[in-house]
Enzyme design. Sequence first.
Site, PDB file in Angstrom:
ATOM      1  N   GLY A 228      17.137 -26.602  11.532  1.00 50.81           N
ATOM      2  CA  GLY A 228      18.150 -27.514  11.009  1.00 50.81           C
ATOM      3  C   GLY A 228      17.582 -28.605  10.125  1.00 50.81           C
TER       4      GLY A 228
ATOM      5  N   LEU B 140      18.780 -29.180   7.220  1.00 54.24           N
ATOM      6  CA  LEU B 140      18.597 -28.216   6.134  1.00 54.24           C
ATOM      7  C   LEU B 140      18.448 -28.884   4.776  1.00 54.24           C
ATOM      8  CD1 LEU B 140      21.165 -25.472   7.229  1.00 54.24           C
ATOM      9  CD2 LEU B 140      18.728 -25.665   7.796  1.00 54.24           C
TER      10      LEU B 140
ATOM     11  N   GLY C  28      15.175 -25.838   0.352  1.00 57.58           N
ATOM     12  CA  GLY C  28      14.194 -24.798   0.716  1.00 57.58           C
ATOM     13  C   GLY C  28      14.818 -23.795   1.680  1.00 57.58           C
ATOM     14  N   HIS C  29      15.460 -24.311   2.741  1.00 56.74           N
ATOM     15  CA  HIS C  29      16.153 -23.420   3.678  1.00 56.74           C
ATOM     16  C   HIS C  29      17.245 -22.633   2.950  1.00 56.74           C
ATOM     17  CE1 HIS C  29      15.087 -26.804   6.616  1.00 56.74           C
ATOM     18  NE2 HIS C  29      14.496 -25.757   7.152  1.00 56.74           N
TER      19      HIS C  29
ATOM     20  N   GLN D 263       7.164 -19.391   2.696  1.00 60.75           N
ATOM     21  CA  GLN D 263       5.695 -19.447   2.595  1.00 60.75           C
ATOM     22  C   GLN D 263       5.152 -20.841   2.829  1.00 60.75           C
ATOM     23  OE1 GLN D 263       4.490 -17.777  -1.165  1.00 60.75           O
ATOM     24  NE2 GLN D 263       4.781 -15.696  -0.396  1.00 60.75           N
ATOM     25  N   LYS D 264       6.048 -21.825   2.822  1.00 61.05           N
ATOM     26  CA  LYS D 264       5.658 -23.199   3.149  1.00 61.05           C
ATOM     27  C   LYS D 264       4.885 -23.198   4.475  1.00 61.05           C
ATOM     28  CE  LYS D 264       6.544 -27.762   4.023  1.00 61.05           C
ATOM     29  NZ  LYS D 264       6.361 -27.810   5.450  1.00 61.05           N
ATOM     30  N   ASP D 265       5.319 -22.331   5.408  1.00 68.53           N
ATOM     31  CA  ASP D 265       4.633 -22.193   6.691  1.00 68.53           C
ATOM     32  C   ASP D 265       3.805 -20.906   6.639  1.00 68.53           C
ATOM     33  OD1 ASP D 265       5.882 -24.469   8.352  1.00 68.53           O
ATOM     34  OD2 ASP D 265       7.589 -23.512   7.401  1.00 68.53           O
TER      35      ASP D 265
ATOM     36  N   GLN E  51       2.469 -19.366   9.788  1.00 67.06           N
ATOM     37  CA  GLN E  51       3.598 -18.901  10.607  1.00 67.06           C
ATOM     38  C   GLN E  51       4.083 -17.529  10.120  1.00 67.06           C
ATOM     39  OE1 GLN E  51       6.871 -21.491  12.233  1.00 67.06           O
ATOM     40  NE2 GLN E  51       7.979 -20.663  10.502  1.00 67.06           N
TER      41      GLN E  51
ATOM     42  N   MET F  94       9.566 -29.388   0.050  1.00 64.69           N
ATOM     43  CA  MET F  94      10.734 -29.805   0.832  1.00 64.69           C
ATOM     44  C   MET F  94      10.476 -29.538   2.302  1.00 64.69           C
ATOM     45  SD  MET F  94      13.856 -28.551  -1.496  1.00 64.69           S
ATOM     46  CE  MET F  94      14.021 -29.164  -3.166  1.00 64.69           C
TER      47      MET F  94
END
Length: 280
Positions: free
Chosen positions: A31, A33, A36-37, A149-151, A154, A185
């Site tokens: 959340g 948001l 990016g999301h 890809q920010k993470d 992950q 973001m």
Amino acid sequence: MILFKIAGEITAFLRKAKINGQTVGFVPTMGALHQGHLSLIEQSGKENNLTVCSIFVNPTQFNNPEDFTKYPITIEEDIDKLEKAGCDLLFLPDPEEIYPPGHKKFIYDLGFLETLLEGKYRPGHFQGVCQVVDCLLAIVVPDSLYLGQKDYQQCMVIARLVTLKNIPIRIINCPTLRERDGLAMSSRNLRLNKEQRMVAPVIYQVMLWVQQQIKKGPLADLKSAGRLTLMNAGFKVDYLEIADAGTLESIENWNGKDTPVVLIAAWLNDIRLIDNLVLQ
Ligand code: AMP
């Protein structure tokens, strides 16, 4: 957009839709948001008949209780943004829906991925990520899973989870969306004060500088210089690492061929920011 709070209900709805030949794309989130999301929602919307978003601030992936309690929650705005982005279903479970009393905690064999970078600085974090994603995938049973890809690490961990559990799913890693000044973001950006917000883009500037400077040979000096720039700007640096983009193993001596990725995690006061850039 249809809102579900009960796992069994969204599972039943999606099962019917799939029997009727609908494809399902899934975007798990915590959340608060931002665009990016929403870019993941939009990408899924283009590629699937139905797009599902989940919003669940997963307690088991927070190794720092304060980070959990301070995690921003903006449900009303989130619902509005999801509607506008064309999301079809929102899953908004209570914690008991994901972790019913007496549920068994599975331990995932994530290998060395769990011992470096985020794994090293946030012990238990990726076990928590796997727990929640495993559970959400069992509830939604999507055809495709959209990740940012920010993470970076992950994405690799979830790919491993999917292999370990043999989950028949397509994973789509989507590019990082940035503010105009380069700051990635992030929901945590909401917590930055005015001064911190001015300093935060230095992370992106340092990654671009590393991209310009990187040369075949030893990388220790480049990494130290990058760390120093961050510290001089006011960050407390967890890591600045240049690693192999395929394996995440640290590169000490670059052969000039393998694709490197620069990854940074750094604090501005009590706010931890992460970012990465694949050096093409
Ligand atoms: P979070 O709500 O932070 O758990 O993020 C949910 C999903 O959105 C994850 O797959 C993130 O990698 C992705 N995401 C977060 N920030 C960005 C961004 N700036 N650009 C693209 N995807 C992002």
